[in-house]
Design an enzyme around this catalytic site. Structure first.
Site, PDB file in Angstrom:
ATOM      1  N   ARG A   1      -2.087 -19.341  -0.856  1.00 14.82           N
ATOM      2  CA  ARG A   1      -2.025 -20.804  -0.784  1.00 14.82           C
ATOM      3  C   ARG A   1      -2.201 -21.390  -2.169  1.00 14.82           C
ATOM      4  O   ARG A   1      -3.095 -20.981  -2.904  1.00 14.82           O
ATOM      5  CB  ARG A   1      -3.138 -21.343   0.113  1.00 14.82           C
ATOM      6  CG  ARG A   1      -3.029 -20.945   1.562  1.00 14.82           C
ATOM      7  CD  ARG A   1      -4.170 -21.560   2.334  1.00 14.82           C
ATOM      8  NE  ARG A   1      -4.231 -21.047   3.693  1.00 14.82           N
ATOM      9  CZ  ARG A   1      -5.296 -21.134   4.462  1.00 14.82           C
ATOM     10  NH1 ARG A   1      -6.392 -21.707   3.991  1.00 14.82           N
ATOM     11  NH2 ARG A   1      -5.289 -20.650   5.690  1.00 14.82           N
TER      12      ARG A   1
ATOM     13  N   GLU B   1     -21.359  -3.841   7.898  1.00 15.94           N
ATOM     14  CA  GLU B   1     -20.312  -3.209   8.692  1.00 15.94           C
ATOM     15  C   GLU B   1     -19.694  -2.047   7.916  1.00 15.94           C
ATOM     16  O   GLU B   1     -19.116  -2.239   6.846  1.00 15.94           O
ATOM     17  CB  GLU B   1     -19.243  -4.242   9.044  1.00 15.94           C
ATOM     18  CG  GLU B   1     -18.178  -3.762  10.005  1.00 15.94           C
ATOM     19  CD  GLU B   1     -17.238  -4.887  10.410  1.00 15.94           C
ATOM     20  OE1 GLU B   1     -16.030  -4.747  10.146  1.00 15.94           O
ATOM     21  OE2 GLU B   1     -17.700  -5.895  10.974  1.00 15.94           O
TER      22      GLU B   1
ATOM     23  N   TYR C   1      -3.290  -4.410  17.638  1.00 12.96           N
ATOM     24  CA  TYR C   1      -4.366  -5.147  16.998  1.00 12.96           C
ATOM     25  C   TYR C   1      -4.287  -6.605  17.446  1.00 12.96           C
ATOM     26  O   TYR C   1      -3.617  -7.436  16.843  1.00 12.96           O
ATOM     27  CB  TYR C   1      -4.276  -5.042  15.475  1.00 12.96           C
ATOM     28  CG  TYR C   1      -5.431  -5.718  14.773  1.00 12.96           C
ATOM     29  CD1 TYR C   1      -6.666  -5.097  14.705  1.00 12.96           C
ATOM     30  CD2 TYR C   1      -5.291  -6.978  14.205  1.00 12.96           C
ATOM     31  CE1 TYR C   1      -7.734  -5.711  14.079  1.00 12.96           C
ATOM     32  CE2 TYR C   1      -6.349  -7.598  13.572  1.00 12.96           C
ATOM     33  CZ  TYR C   1      -7.565  -6.962  13.514  1.00 12.96           C
ATOM     34  OH  TYR C   1      -8.631  -7.580  12.906  1.00 12.96           O
TER      35      TYR C   1
END
Length: 367
Positions: free
Chosen positions: A175, A299, A347
């Site tokens: 962006r 994680e 997914y």
């Protein structure tokens, strides 16, 4: 006798069961875990709703899905704006003008576009990328790839980027505005009462049994229902007779800290390989919590084994071909329908899961 036995009490099974219940169809839902909700289950600790299986942020551009979900919960105004940490420096995600300003000290979209074009031009001779590394370099150039993508991806998938298929990265969102909102979807948020309350509302007046393993008595379960909705691994259902499908797994380390604000953001990704985990999650920020202490989760990506939970299907050429063979095999079992990320070896985001469950329910009701 039930109309449906639903194996798995996650979002797919819950949405399907709810729609069928509202149309006069009975379901028995079973789950081998001790709780409902699958991977969106959360556990309250020190007044904080902890996403035990990784962060789940609902977002969609599908008005039908958004309208359906709002029948069972209200959403807060959380917007996902993760950060990436590389060599101790924090960058905004997704790649936007804030990222480029810190990476290259550029201030205008034109400067950033020129920088990316200059770096991509070095790889214009790659007409048909043969692996993920070539694909990423062709799309974004050296700096973005080596700072944010290469090491993070290799941690996540457990293999060199040159050995991963180019198809994993079809495009890299960039962006040229100072906007840190990760998702473009108009509808976003976290359930105000939490995901557990959402699942409870979906399962209202539906028979659910947790701590119940389908594979321990599958012949019995087939006898008590007209059809089976299976949301587990499709290869496991068929006893791996065509070979095992590959997945990546995760390990979560939950830590309570005696501070009211550990990292100032819900999610920080760690791009460098020297940090063994891929991200840290500070759960209270999903709900703008003001608790005196906090809980973070580290994680860690893992190779998948039968003792671990499967999280991410590895949709490379070999596995995709094998899944199509399983799909053909599934077509020979008209009374067993496969759904969800594991059942469809895809997914799925949460809204994809809800949309797929709605579509299957509509199909069943039209028969």
């Amino acid at each position: 006798m039930y109309n449906y036995l639903i194996v798995g009490s996650g979002l797919f099974g819950a949405v399907f069961a709810r729609i069928m219940n509202e149309n006069g169809k009975s379901s028995l839902v079973i789950d081998k875990r001790s709780h409902t909700g699958g991977n969106i289950y959360s556990k309250e600790d020190h007044g904080i709703k902890v996403h035990l299986y990784g962060p789940h942020i609902f977002h969609t551009d599908n008005e039908e899905v958004w309208s359906f979900m709002n029948r069972f919960t209200r959403f807060n105004h959380y917007r996902n704006s993760p950060l990436a940490c590389y060599k101790g420096i924090l960058y905004n995600l997704p790649f936007n003008m804030n990222t480029f300003n810190k990476l290259w000290n550029v201030n205008t979209p034109e400067e950033a576009e020129n920088k990316i074009r200059e770096q991509c031009d070095r790889y214009k001779n790659i007409t048909c990328p043969s692996n993920l590394e070539e694909q990423a370099l062709k799309l974004c150039g050296d700096d973005i790839y080596y700072t944010f993508i290469k090491e993070y991806t290799e941690k996540q998938w457990g293999r060199p980027a040159k050995e991963l298929p180019a198809s994993i990265i079809k495009r890299i969102p960039v962006r040229f505005t100072y906007d840190n909102n990760y998702f473009n979807d108009p509808y976003q948020g976290i359930p105000t009462d939490g995901y557990n309350a959402l699942i409870d509302n979906l399962f209202m007046n539906i028979c659910v049994k947790t701590g119940t393993d389908y594979f321990e008595n599958r012949s019995y379960f087939h006898r008590i229902a007209e059809k089976v909705i299976f949301t587990g691994c499709i290869d496991e259902y068929f006893d791996y007779q065509l070979g095992k499908l590959e997945y990546r797994s995760l390990r979560f380390e939950h830590i309570h800290l005696d501070t009211d604000n550990y990292q100032g953001n819900a999610i920080i990704n760690y791009s460098e390989v020297e940090v063994p985990y891929t991200r840290t999650i500070e759960h209270k920020h999903f709900e703008f919590g003001k608790q005196a202490s906090t809980i973070i989760t580290k994680e860690y990506p893992l190779e998948y084994g039968l003792s671990e939970e499967p999280y991410y299907p590895i949709n490379d050429g070999k596995n995709s071909k094998r899944y199509l063979e399983y799909k053909k095999l599934a077509a020979t079992c008209p009374d067993v329908l496969f759904g969800g990320r594991l059942g469809q070896y895809a997914y799925f985001d949460m809204d994809d899961t809800v949309a797929a469950a709605i579509a299957l329910a509509k199909k069943e009701l039209s028969l």
